[in-house]
Scaffold this active site. Structure first.
Site, short mmCIF file in Angstrom:
data_model
loop_
_atom_site.label_atom_id
_atom_site.label_comp_id
_atom_site.label_asym_id
_atom_site.label_seq_id
_atom_site.Cartn_x
_atom_site.Cartn_y
_atom_site.Cartn_z
N LYS A 171 0.83 -1.22 0.00
CA LYS A 171 0.00 0.00 0.00
C LYS A 171 0.87 1.27 0.00
CE LYS A 171 -3.44 2.82 0.61
NZ LYS A 171 -4.24 3.23 -0.55
N LYS A 239 -0.04 11.54 5.73
CA LYS A 239 0.27 10.40 6.62
C LYS A 239 0.88 9.26 5.82
CE LYS A 239 -2.76 7.29 7.01
NZ LYS A 239 -3.84 6.33 7.22
P1 NAD Z 1 -12.53 9.28 7.04
O1 NAD Z 1 -11.98 10.27 7.99
O2 NAD Z 1 -13.48 9.72 5.98
O3 NAD Z 1 -13.23 8.07 7.85
C1 NAD Z 1 -12.74 7.57 9.06
C2 NAD Z 1 -13.92 7.39 9.99
O4 NAD Z 1 -13.42 6.85 11.22
C3 NAD Z 1 -14.63 8.71 10.33
O5 NAD Z 1 -16.00 8.59 10.02
C4 NAD Z 1 -14.38 8.87 11.83
O6 NAD Z 1 -15.48 9.48 12.50
C5 NAD Z 1 -14.17 7.45 12.26
N1 NAD Z 1 -13.41 7.31 13.50
C6 NAD Z 1 -12.26 7.92 13.86
N2 NAD Z 1 -11.87 7.48 15.08
C7 NAD Z 1 -12.79 6.57 15.46
C8 NAD Z 1 -12.94 5.78 16.64
N3 NAD Z 1 -12.06 5.84 17.64
N4 NAD Z 1 -14.01 4.95 16.73
C9 NAD Z 1 -14.91 4.91 15.72
N5 NAD Z 1 -14.83 5.63 14.60
C10 NAD Z 1 -13.78 6.46 14.48
O7 NAD Z 1 -11.25 8.58 6.38
P2 NAD Z 1 -11.23 7.68 5.04
O8 NAD Z 1 -10.86 8.54 3.90
O9 NAD Z 1 -12.45 6.82 5.01
O10 NAD Z 1 -9.92 6.79 5.36
C11 NAD Z 1 -9.99 5.65 6.20
C12 NAD Z 1 -8.69 4.87 6.01
O11 NAD Z 1 -8.59 4.43 4.65
C13 NAD Z 1 -7.43 5.69 6.28
O12 NAD Z 1 -6.47 4.88 6.92
C14 NAD Z 1 -6.98 6.12 4.88
O13 NAD Z 1 -5.59 6.38 4.84
C15 NAD Z 1 -7.38 4.90 4.08
N6 NAD Z 1 -7.65 5.14 2.65
C16 NAD Z 1 -8.38 6.22 2.24
C17 NAD Z 1 -8.64 6.40 0.87
C18 NAD Z 1 -9.46 7.56 0.36
O14 NAD Z 1 -9.48 7.77 -0.87
N7 NAD Z 1 -10.17 8.30 1.19
C19 NAD Z 1 -8.17 5.47 -0.06
C20 NAD Z 1 -7.45 4.36 0.39
C21 NAD Z 1 -7.19 4.21 1.75
#
Ligand code: NAD
Length: 294
Positions: A171, A239
């Site tokens: 990743k 990050k």
């Molecule tokens: P996001 O911030 O949209 O979603 C994360 C969710 O986790 C939020 O809704 C938040 O309220 C929740 N959260 C945070 N702490 C929490 C806790 N202690 N208990 C319960 N819920 C909690 O982020 P995202 O874009 O969905 O990314 C999520 C992961 O996927 C990250 O690690 C990111 O690096 C990875 N990622 C994101 C993308 C993208 O295009 N957005 C693509 C690939 C990977």
């Protein structure tokens, strides 16, 4: 089977909803954001009261959380999965972490008799939504095979890449390349705009020519519409690149291009764009030139 899903934001939300739509499993979700929970309960998921209660009730518990510290808290904290899930249950982490974090979470689960797969994803919100997201899985091969059906319920491309840690390696390498492509795409669009070409025509040409990339294709429409709503937040991209550069230092790999892209990301964050889409690196170039791509 009872499925738990903790963290149903930009990525977790659509992946979770595809499990609800495409399987007969009971799905229970938890998130700190009530709106994110509501978007899943609206199509048939149940709302959990806490990460702890979801962990205690479910056979397979997915997490999709922003930063490694959130994953460690939900996975290994006193109100988290290792402390509260049943022995024999499985934790599948879809977040992007360092290999070190993934191995630490795996060890914490193993100490409690809980299986663990690291399963970071690539393809962004559009492919999380249409079920074509790529999942790169690190973990025990038998555990991988046992959980392949549920992974395939929201992904057409599930690849086992080795033991826990290797999913994160895959990743971080992928994202480092994607961010370098996005910065190069920004540079090309601004160069063309400054040299006087109609940038829509330039976009049409490059989208069909040798300079094309996923990053380039995605950048044009966002730039032309001035739409920098995430998507993929710049803070999360920063990050990922930070973790990739740390990994490079750990293995003794000298980077040339990625550290420059890190500087661009730092400048974008210093301009207050951290919560905006990661394509905001383009706006660092725009601010330097005093003009927009349009
Ligand atoms: P996001 O911030 O949209 O979603 C994360 C969710 O986790 C939020 O809704 C938040 O309220 C929740 N959260 C945070 N702490 C929490 C806790 N202690 N208990 C319960 N819920 C909690 O982020 P995202 O874009 O969905 O990314 C999520 C992961 O996927 C990250 O690690 C990111 O690096 C990875 N990622 C994101 C993308 C993208 O295009 N957005 C693509 C690939 C990977």
């Amino acid at each position: 089977m009872k499925i738990g899903f903790i963290g149903v934001g930009n990525m977790g939300g659509p992946m979770c909803r595809n499990i609800v739509r495409n399987t007969n499993h009971d799905v229970t979700v938890f998130d700190l954001n009530p709106d994110a929970i509501a978007a899943c309960t609206a199509i048939g998921a149940a709302a959990g009261a806490s990460a702890k209660s979801v962990a205690a009730a479910c056979d397979v518990i997915f997490t999709s959380l922003p930063m490694p510290k959130h994953v460690e808290e939900v996975a290994l904290g006193p109100d988290g999965i290792a402390a509260n899930a049943r022995p024999g249950s499985v934790h599948i982490d879809l977040s992007t972490n360092s290999p070190t974090t993934a191995r630490r979470v795996h060890a914490g689960m193993a100490a409690k008799g809980i299986g663990m797969l690291e399963a970071p994803v690539s393809g962004g919100v559009p492919r999380a939504t249409d079920g074509t997201i790529v999942i790169m899985v690190g973990g025990d091969p038998a555990l991988f095979e046992a959980n392949l059906p549920v992974l395939k319920s929201f992904s057409k491309e599930v690849i086992h890449v080795g033991p826990v840690g290797m999913g994160s390696v895959a990743k971080l390498c992928n994202n480092m390349l994607a961010f370098c492509n996005a910065a190069a795409a920004s540079e090309a669009l601004l160069l063309g705009a400054t040299a006087g070409i109609d940038v829509h025509k330039l976009y049409d040409v490059i989208s069909n020519a040798s300079g094309n990339s996923d990053a380039f294709r995605a950048l044009g429409p966002k730039a032309f519409a001035r739409n920098f709503k995430p998507g993929f937040a710049l803070d999360l991209a920063h990050k990922d690149l930070r973790l990739a550069l740390e990994m490079a230092d750990e293995v003794g790999m000298p980077g040339m291009i990625a550290p420059q892209v890190m500087t661009l990301m730092r400048m974008a964050r210093a301009h207050g764009m951290g919560a905006d889409d990661s394509s905001s690196v383009l706006r660092v170039y725009e601010q330097a030139l005093g003009r927009e791509v349009k």
